[in-house]
Design an enzyme around this catalytic site. Structure first.
Site, PDB file in Angstrom:
ATOM      1  N   GLU A  21      98.236-105.286 -24.745  1.00 50.34           N
ATOM      2  CA  GLU A  21      96.920-104.853 -24.265  1.00 50.34           C
ATOM      3  C   GLU A  21      95.854-105.886 -24.607  1.00 50.34           C
ATOM      4  OE1 GLU A  21      96.035-100.690 -24.607  1.00 50.34           O
ATOM      5  OE2 GLU A  21      94.018-101.147 -25.327  1.00 50.34           O
ATOM      6  N   ALA A  55      82.514 -99.708 -21.414  1.00 47.01           N
ATOM      7  CA  ALA A  55      81.557 -98.710 -20.934  1.00 47.01           C
ATOM      8  C   ALA A  55      80.422 -99.359 -20.144  1.00 47.01           C
ATOM      9  CB  ALA A  55      80.989 -97.944 -22.127  1.00 47.01           C
ATOM     10  N   ARG A 111      89.441 -90.793 -20.389  1.00 48.84           N
ATOM     11  CA  ARG A 111      88.085 -90.254 -20.360  1.00 48.84           C
ATOM     12  C   ARG A 111      87.109 -91.311 -20.846  1.00 48.84           C
ATOM     13  NH1 ARG A 111      85.747 -86.407 -24.903  1.00 48.84           N
ATOM     14  NH2 ARG A 111      85.619 -88.484 -25.831  1.00 48.84           N
ATOM     15  N   GLY A 112      87.475 -92.007 -21.932  1.00 46.72           N
ATOM     16  CA  GLY A 112      86.585 -92.983 -22.555  1.00 46.72           C
ATOM     17  C   GLY A 112      85.818 -92.360 -23.705  1.00 46.72           C
ATOM     18  N   ASP A 113      85.248 -93.241 -24.537  1.00 46.73           N
ATOM     19  CA  ASP A 113      84.448 -92.785 -25.680  1.00 46.73           C
ATOM     20  C   ASP A 113      82.986 -92.666 -25.269  1.00 46.73           C
ATOM     21  OD1 ASP A 113      86.336 -92.495 -27.732  1.00 46.73           O
ATOM     22  OD2 ASP A 113      86.499 -94.682 -27.908  1.00 46.73           O
ATOM     23  N   LYS A 172      97.644 -83.642 -18.577  1.00 47.65           N
ATOM     24  CA  LYS A 172      97.503 -84.986 -17.991  1.00 47.65           C
ATOM     25  C   LYS A 172      98.820 -85.415 -17.343  1.00 47.65           C
ATOM     26  CE  LYS A 172      95.603 -87.062 -21.840  1.00 47.65           C
ATOM     27  NZ  LYS A 172      94.807 -88.007 -22.657  1.00 47.65           N
ATOM     28  N   GLN A 183      97.694 -93.886 -29.256  1.00 48.92           N
ATOM     29  CA  GLN A 183      96.705 -94.520 -30.136  1.00 48.92           C
ATOM     30  C   GLN A 183      97.470 -95.219 -31.256  1.00 48.92           C
ATOM     31  OE1 GLN A 183      94.091 -96.046 -30.741  1.00 48.92           O
ATOM     32  NE2 GLN A 183      92.642 -94.398 -30.309  1.00 48.92           N
TER      33      GLN A 183
HETATM   34  P1  FAD Z   1      90.991 -86.812 -22.772  1.00 49.83           P
HETATM   35  O1  FAD Z   1      92.425 -86.699 -22.459  1.00 49.83           O
HETATM   36  O2  FAD Z   1      90.009 -86.294 -21.784  1.00 49.83           O
HETATM   37  O3  FAD Z   1      90.782 -86.098 -24.198  1.00 49.83           O
HETATM   38  C1  FAD Z   1      89.530 -86.196 -24.908  1.00 49.83           C
HETATM   39  C2  FAD Z   1      89.359 -84.984 -25.808  1.00 49.83           C
HETATM   40  O4  FAD Z   1      89.126 -83.799 -25.022  1.00 49.83           O
HETATM   41  C3  FAD Z   1      90.561 -84.644 -26.670  1.00 49.83           C
HETATM   42  O5  FAD Z   1      90.077 -84.156 -27.895  1.00 49.83           O
HETATM   43  C4  FAD Z   1      91.311 -83.548 -25.896  1.00 49.83           C
HETATM   44  O6  FAD Z   1      92.023 -82.684 -26.770  1.00 49.83           O
HETATM   45  C5  FAD Z   1      90.168 -82.835 -25.182  1.00 49.83           C
HETATM   46  N1  FAD Z   1      90.501 -82.423 -23.824  1.00 49.83           N
HETATM   47  C6  FAD Z   1      91.307 -83.072 -22.929  1.00 49.83           C
HETATM   48  N2  FAD Z   1      91.275 -82.439 -21.743  1.00 49.83           N
HETATM   49  C7  FAD Z   1      90.437 -81.386 -21.872  1.00 49.83           C
HETATM   50  C8  FAD Z   1      89.980 -80.377 -20.978  1.00 49.83           C
HETATM   51  N3  FAD Z   1      90.408 -80.313 -19.734  1.00 49.83           N
HETATM   52  N4  FAD Z   1      89.096 -79.457 -21.452  1.00 49.83           N
HETATM   53  C9  FAD Z   1      88.643 -79.502 -22.734  1.00 49.83           C
HETATM   54  N5  FAD Z   1      89.054 -80.440 -23.622  1.00 49.83           N
HETATM   55  C10 FAD Z   1      89.927 -81.381 -23.197  1.00 49.83           C
HETATM   56  N6  FAD Z   1      88.606 -96.386 -24.248  1.00 49.83           N
HETATM   57  C11 FAD Z   1      87.868 -97.158 -23.413  1.00 49.83           C
HETATM   58  O7  FAD Z   1      86.634 -97.005 -23.365  1.00 49.83           O
HETATM   59  N7  FAD Z   1      88.448 -98.100 -22.597  1.00 49.83           N
HETATM   60  C12 FAD Z   1      89.797 -98.307 -22.583  1.00 49.83           C
HETATM   61  O8  FAD Z   1      90.301 -99.154 -21.840  1.00 49.83           O
HETATM   62  C13 FAD Z   1      90.615 -97.516 -23.465  1.00 49.83           C
HETATM   63  N8  FAD Z   1      91.962 -97.676 -23.499  1.00 49.83           N
HETATM   64  C14 FAD Z   1      92.726 -96.857 -24.290  1.00 49.83           C
HETATM   65  C15 FAD Z   1      94.121 -96.987 -24.270  1.00 49.83           C
HETATM   66  C16 FAD Z   1      94.934 -96.183 -25.069  1.00 49.83           C
HETATM   67  C17 FAD Z   1      96.426 -96.331 -25.009  1.00 49.83           C
HETATM   68  C18 FAD Z   1      94.326 -95.216 -25.927  1.00 49.83           C
HETATM   69  C19 FAD Z   1      95.178 -94.358 -26.821  1.00 49.83           C
HETATM   70  C20 FAD Z   1      92.932 -95.074 -25.956  1.00 49.83           C
HETATM   71  C21 FAD Z   1      92.122 -95.882 -25.135  1.00 49.83           C
HETATM   72  N9  FAD Z   1      90.737 -95.746 -25.110  1.00 49.83           N
HETATM   73  C22 FAD Z   1      89.961 -96.537 -24.284  1.00 49.83           C
HETATM   74  C23 FAD Z   1      90.067 -94.774 -25.991  1.00 49.83           C
HETATM   75  C24 FAD Z   1      89.871 -93.406 -25.271  1.00 49.83           C
HETATM   76  O9  FAD Z   1      89.012 -93.574 -24.170  1.00 49.83           O
HETATM   77  C25 FAD Z   1      89.270 -92.440 -26.291  1.00 49.83           C
HETATM   78  O10 FAD Z   1      90.217 -92.122 -27.268  1.00 49.83           O
HETATM   79  C26 FAD Z   1      88.614 -91.188 -25.722  1.00 49.83           C
HETATM   80  O11 FAD Z   1      87.842 -90.586 -26.747  1.00 49.83           O
HETATM   81  C27 FAD Z   1      89.586 -90.133 -25.179  1.00 49.83           C
HETATM   82  O12 FAD Z   1      90.149 -90.535 -24.012  1.00 49.83           O
HETATM   83  P2  FAD Z   1      91.350 -89.665 -23.348  1.00 49.83           P
HETATM   84  O13 FAD Z   1      91.670 -90.309 -22.081  1.00 49.83           O
HETATM   85  O14 FAD Z   1      92.419 -89.430 -24.316  1.00 49.83           O
HETATM   86  O15 FAD Z   1      90.537 -88.297 -23.074  1.00 49.83           O
END
Ligand code: FAD
Length: 294
Positions: A21, A55, A111-113, A172, A183
């Site tokens: 990555e 972002a 989703r992103g941070d 998902k 992670q």
């Molecule tokens: P989600 O799957 O949406 O989860 C986020 C939170 O919401 C979790 O606590 C989950 O339990 C909860 N949740 C999920 N779905 C729902 C729902 N439908 N209703 C209510 N709650 C829900 N960040 C970047 O900005 N750019 C990147 O390129 C990037 N790459 C990454 C690559 C990897 C392999 C990993 C592990 C992380 C990466 N991240 C990146 C960080 C990631 O964006 C953050 O960890 C973010 O906070 C969560 O993203 P997610 O896609 O897991 O979100």
């Protein structure tokens, strides 16, 4: 020409895959470094590479450019990351279409941070709230795109509970996520426990462990506080012993990661995903050769 789907590579693989990555460089010096590191890692023959999505507006185009550079340099397939942060559905659709039109067929859907300075994620008024919505959105637009999704061995920091986090991960995958990349973690037991729980909840998709070789105690602590990874006392002690010597600290970090990889490979993981962070990993290459036999 359309790139291969990572889901196909995973299905066909006779041995574990190796992926890296990168993040999109911010300036010319960053681009030089990015190119140098990507070139240096080429002999290790990664099965695919990925580029993160920032972002801010400017870094969005640079994810695409960095993906294109990697493809031109012979790294393929490339997985373009995409997050929901700050984008309307129309903007997301336009990015997805550009990726597709360029021949890329793999997107890491996230989703992103929350943006810097904000503590809670707030979706764009006309955007998407979670990664499961993004997976559904991508698959509806281009069913032949392979989506990767993120998983959290030590539970996502905002999750209500470990169970709810796994259930949303299942969602998902059910929406079309073809594989999970985790992670980073430093203690493999968290990965084995996570995989077991995921399987118990019916998640069948391949789960790729994500690893980051630490380069210093400072970086280790920063990364751990960002994502909540537990720090094994033995790793902290070894990095403390390395003190201010960056070469020694890098050696400690790489040894730790190589031991993690060896143990994971013994546990039949479908691959190893390394967070390269655009840093030179010269000492890692021979170790990877030994682990992957390539
Ligand atoms: P989600 O799957 O949406 O989860 C986020 C939170 O919401 C979790 O606590 C989950 O339990 C909860 N949740 C999920 N779905 C729902 C729902 N439908 N209703 C209510 N709650 C829900 N960040 C970047 O900005 N750019 C990147 O390129 C990037 N790459 C990454 C690559 C990897 C392999 C990993 C592990 C992380 C990466 N991240 C990146 C960080 C990631 O964006 C953050 O960890 C973010 O906070 C969560 O993203 P997610 O896609 O897991 O979100």
């Amino acid at each position: 020409m359309a790139e291969r789907l990572i889901s196909e590579l995973l299905a066909e693989a006779r041995s574990p895959l190796l992926s890296y990555e990168f993040f999109p460089p911010k300036d010319d010096a960053g681009m030089d470094q990015f190119k140098k590191v990507a070139e240096a890692l080429k002999p290790t023959r990664p099965d695919f590479v990925t580029v993160t999505f920032g972002a801010g507006g400017s870094t969005r185009a640079s994810t695409f450019q960095a993906c294109q550079h990697l493809r031109e340099a012979g790294h393929t397939p490339v997985m373009h990351h995409l997050t929901c942060v700050g984008s309307s559905r129309d903007e997301l659709a336009s990015i997805i279409d550009s990726v597709y039109d360029a021949g890329m067929r793999n997107i890491m859907a996230l989703r992103g941070d929350p943006p810097k300075g904000e503590t809670r994620f707030r979706p764009h008024p006309d955007g998407l709230g979670h990664a499961n919505d993004l997976v559904r959105f991508i698959k509806k637009r281009h069913p032949d795109i392979c989506c990767g999704v993120a998983g959290y061995p030590e539970t996502h920091q905002e999750a209500l509970s470990p169970e709810s986090d796994i259930l949303y991960l299942k969602d998902k995958v059910d929406m079309g996520g073809a594989f999970v990349t985790t992670q980073l973690f430093y203690d493999n037991r968290s990965f084995y426990d996570f995989t077991k729980r995921a399987r118990e909840w019916g998640i069948r998709a391949p789960i790729l462990p994500g690893l980051l070789p630490p380069i210093s105690l400072k970086q280790l602590r920063r990364m751990a506080s960002m994502c909540g990874a537990a720090l094994p006392a033995a790793l902290v002690r070894a990095l403390e012993k390395a003190g201010d010597d960056p070469d020694k600290a890098q050696e400690v970090g790489i040894n730790w990661t190589v031991n993690q990889i060896k143990d994971l490979l013994k546990h039949d993981v479908p691959g190893i995903h390394l967070y390269i962070l655009n840093r030179s990993k010269a000492p890692l290459a021979p170790a990877l050769k030994e682990c992957f036999g390539r």
